[in-house]
Design a protein around this motif. Sequence first.
Motif, PDB file in Angstrom:
ATOM      1  N   SER A 130       8.691 111.748 102.537  1.00  0.00           N
ATOM      2  CA  SER A 130       9.399 112.551 101.531  1.00  0.00           C
ATOM      3  C   SER A 130       8.641 113.826 101.190  1.00  0.00           C
ATOM      4  O   SER A 130       8.586 114.249 100.030  1.00  0.00           O
ATOM      5  CB  SER A 130       9.663 111.733 100.262  1.00  0.00           C
ATOM      6  N   GLU A 149       7.916 114.777  97.365  1.00  0.00           N
ATOM      7  CA  GLU A 149       9.013 114.895  96.403  1.00  0.00           C
ATOM      8  C   GLU A 149       9.212 113.588  95.636  1.00  0.00           C
ATOM      9  O   GLU A 149       8.873 112.515  96.123  1.00  0.00           O
ATOM     10  CB  GLU A 149      10.312 115.227  97.145  1.00  0.00           C
ATOM     11  N   SER A 150       9.758 113.714  94.434  1.00  0.00           N
ATOM     12  CA  SER A 150      10.192 112.533  93.677  1.00  0.00           C
ATOM     13  C   SER A 150      11.399 112.955  92.848  1.00  0.00           C
ATOM     14  O   SER A 150      11.736 114.144  92.792  1.00  0.00           O
ATOM     15  CB  SER A 150       9.070 112.022  92.764  1.00  0.00           C
ATOM     16  N   ARG A 151      12.032 111.986  92.201  1.00  0.00           N
ATOM     17  CA  ARG A 151      13.186 112.335  91.377  1.00  0.00           C
ATOM     18  C   ARG A 151      12.755 113.152  90.161  1.00  0.00           C
ATOM     19  O   ARG A 151      13.574 113.786  89.512  1.00  0.00           O
ATOM     20  CB  ARG A 151      13.922 111.067  90.930  1.00  0.00           C
ATOM     21  N   ASN A 187      16.837 116.832 101.084  1.00  0.00           N
ATOM     22  CA  ASN A 187      15.689 116.322 100.321  1.00  0.00           C
ATOM     23  C   ASN A 187      16.047 116.365  98.837  1.00  0.00           C
ATOM     24  O   ASN A 187      17.224 116.324  98.475  1.00  0.00           O
ATOM     25  CB  ASN A 187      14.442 117.152 100.648  1.00  0.00           C
ATOM     26  N   SER A 188      15.042 116.461  98.001  1.00  0.00           N
ATOM     27  CA  SER A 188      15.274 116.469  96.563  1.00  0.00           C
ATOM     28  C   SER A 188      16.188 117.631  96.161  1.00  0.00           C
ATOM     29  O   SER A 188      17.165 117.454  95.438  1.00  0.00           O
ATOM     30  CB  SER A 188      13.926 116.588  95.860  1.00  0.00           C
ATOM     31  N   ASP A 189      15.859 118.806  96.685  1.00  0.00           N
ATOM     32  CA  ASP A 189      16.639 120.003  96.352  1.00  0.00           C
ATOM     33  C   ASP A 189      18.089 119.849  96.825  1.00  0.00           C
ATOM     34  O   ASP A 189      19.037 120.096  96.070  1.00  0.00           O
ATOM     35  CB  ASP A 189      15.975 121.212  97.025  1.00  0.00           C
ATOM     36  N   ASP A 228      19.980 117.155  94.838  1.00  0.00           N
ATOM     37  CA  ASP A 228      20.290 117.642  93.491  1.00  0.00           C
ATOM     38  C   ASP A 228      21.519 118.557  93.519  1.00  0.00           C
ATOM     39  O   ASP A 228      22.394 118.478  92.643  1.00  0.00           O
ATOM     40  CB  ASP A 228      19.072 118.403  92.962  1.00  0.00           C
ATOM     41  N   ILE A 253      14.379 110.595  98.797  1.00  0.00           N
ATOM     42  CA  ILE A 253      14.779 111.225  97.526  1.00  0.00           C
ATOM     43  C   ILE A 253      16.197 111.783  97.665  1.00  0.00           C
ATOM     44  O   ILE A 253      17.030 111.635  96.757  1.00  0.00           O
ATOM     45  CB  ILE A 253      13.791 112.354  97.127  1.00  0.00           C
TER      46      ILE A 253
END
Lengths: 570, 115
Positions: free
Chosen positions: A222, A277-279, B25-27, B30, B60
Amino acid sequence: MAWPKRHDFSPPLRQDRHQFSQVETGMSHFTKIDQLFVHRKAFQAGFDSLIHAGTLPALAERFASLLRRHLRFACVDIWFKAAEDLPWVTLSVDSESCFDKEDPFRDCTMESSAALRAPCRELSFSFAVEEETCFGIIARRDTADESLDQGDILALQMFLQTLSNAYQVFITRQQEKEATFSLNTRRLQINSLVDAGVDLFAARDENTLLALALQQAAALTSAASGRLTVSRDGQVFKTYHFPESGPPTENPPSPNQLKSDFEFLGDTFTFLLFDKESRNGTATFDETDQVLLTGQSRQVKVTMENRYLYRQSMEQERLRQELAVAASIQRALMPTTFPRISGYEIDGFSRPCKEVGGDFFHCIPMENGRQALVTGDVSGKGIPAALLVSTLHAALHAYLDSQLSLAEIGRKINSFIYESSTENKYITCFIGILTSATGELEVLNAGHESALLRRPDGSIDEIRSSGLPLGIFEDNPDLQPERLRLVAGDTLLVFTDGLPDAQNESGETYGLPRVLEQLRAPATAGELVRRIHKDVQRFTGHAPLTDDLTLLAAICTQPCPAATGDYYSI
Amino acid sequence: MASDFGLSSEYTGDCLILSTTGYINSDGGDQILAKIQEALARDINRVVINLMDSKVINSIGISFLIESIELLMNAGGRMVFANLDPSVEKALQIMGLFHFAGKASSVEDAHADLN
C-alpha cells in the motif's frame, strides 16, 4: 477530566418490578412501571432498528427518531466524541443549535443530577458508551408540550441503554469487518506474492518485468509510489517509477520509506517505496511491509535467474539443433556407399567425437576411370574444424576435376586452405589417385598419419608424409607426390590419428601395433573397416572418444596389366 | 503524493457510470467514494465502475470500494464492476467484494445487470 464509566441500565425483569418501583421518583409505582411497559416494545423495536444501522450517523439518526417518536421530543441533536482529547463530531442535528462554547456537555454527564432532572422541557447531557467514547445529546420538547416527568426520564434512560447496547453491537461489527478485512488483506498479500513469480516470468522482457515488479511491490505494501534503480559499481544506469510520474520530490527525501535490494549478474536492483497509505492518510511502513518487500524482491531475483537459465537452455537447445543440422550437412559431404570398381574393394567410415568433426574422407570419381581416395584431419574439433572440412571438400572437387597434376593440386589446395583458414588452422591430408585399370596409385601425404600398405606376403609398408599439412604456410614446397602400384592382394589402409590415439578408461592408447594386427588378418575392405571399428569400441569401452576417428581401406583383388613408367618403391 | 489516478463520471438515466485510470489507491478510492456520495445525494443508488484502465489496486483503495458498496446497499442500491483486469479481479475476489457487488465483462453488460 475523566469520563464516567459506561452505564448499565439493564431492562427490568417482571420479577424485579417491586425492586424497580422502589426508585425514588415522586410518582406512584404503578404509573412508572406501566409507562415502562408501554415503551417495552419500543425498546426492543428500537434496538432492532439501531443494530441495523450501517454507520454511526445512521445509528444516531435512528436513535433521534426513536426519541422523537416515543418521548415526543421536537428536536434531537446528537454529537459524538471518540476520545477525551478529540473534538465533538456532529452526527444528527435537527435544529440550528450548535456549540457556542468549547464543550457544551462539560459537567453535564448522566451522573450529574442537573442533567436529567424532571420536570423539564430540555435536556443536554453527555452519555458515555465506552471508557472515553461519548454521545452528546440535546433534546427538547416544544414549549406548548408538557414537561418531561420522571416516567419520561426513566424511559429515556432505557432508550439510552438501548443505544449503548446497539453501539456495542455496531462496534463489534466494525471490529469484525476490520478483522475480516485485515485477514483478507493478508490472504491477498500471500496470493500476490505467490502469483508474482508467475506473472513476472511471463513478462515479455526485462523492462516489463521490472516495471511490473515495482507496481506489485507498491500495491502489496500500500505504498503511494515507488522507485526501482539498477546500478553497477554504484552508478545508476536505469530507473523505473511507479506511478510513472514518480515521487513528487526527493529533496527532502520522504522519511516514510521502505527499501530492499538484491544483486544479479553484477547489477544491484534497489526497490524504494514511499509513503505507506492508510484510511487516515499515511502510516509508517512496518515489519510486515519489510517482509513483503523482501519477499517480492526475492521473487524478482529468482524470476530473473530462472529467465536467464531458461534463455541459456533455449540457446543451448538452439545450438544443439544447429549442430545437428551441421552434422547432417557434414555427413552429406562424406560417402555412405562406395563406387564399384572392377578389381578393387573400397570402404571406410568416419566417426566424430563431437556432434560435428574435423575429419574427412571420400572416394571421388575422376576422369579416365581414376578414383581419388582422400582422408583429411583438420586441426581442432567442433564447428571451426567442420567449416574447414567443408572448405577442403569444395577445394578437392574443384581441383580434382582440373587437368592439373597431383603436385599442382596439392599446392593449389594448400594455398586455398591457407587463405580460407584462420591462424593455427591447418589440415593433414592424404590424397591417393588410383588408376584402377593399371593399379597405379599416385599419393600425396601432407602431414597426415602414415598410410599402411599390406603386401600379399604379409609385409606392411608405410606411406609417410612428404610435406607439411595444408594451410600452415602459403607455400608448401616439400609437398611431392609419390607413385606406386597396387597388385592383387594389396591392402591400403588410410586413417586419421584418432585411430592409434583412441584411449580407454585407463588412459592407454589403442596404438599402431593393434592397427597392424588388425591389418594383418585377412578380410575384405568392408570387413576390415568394421572389424577395426569394433575393436576400437571394445578397447575404449565406456571412455568417450577424444578425437575424430576415420578409416579408408582399398584392396586390390585381381591382377592388373603391367603398367609402364617409374614407380616409387617404398 | 504522486498519483496517476484519473476518474470520469457520467449519469445514464438513473445509473452512475464511473471510469477509472491508473492506480486505485487511497486518493483514487477517496475520489470514487465522493462521486458515489454525490450520486446518493441525487437519489442515484446504482453504480457501474469501469476499471478497464486500472491494472493495480491496493488494500486502501479496496477499503474505499467496500465503503462505497456499503453506502449503496444501505441506500437500497447496488454496484457492478466492469472490464476487470485479471489481477484486479482476483484482488477483489479475495477481499470478498463480489459477495456484495456484481461484475460484468463490459459497461453495457453491467448496466443491463443493474436494470
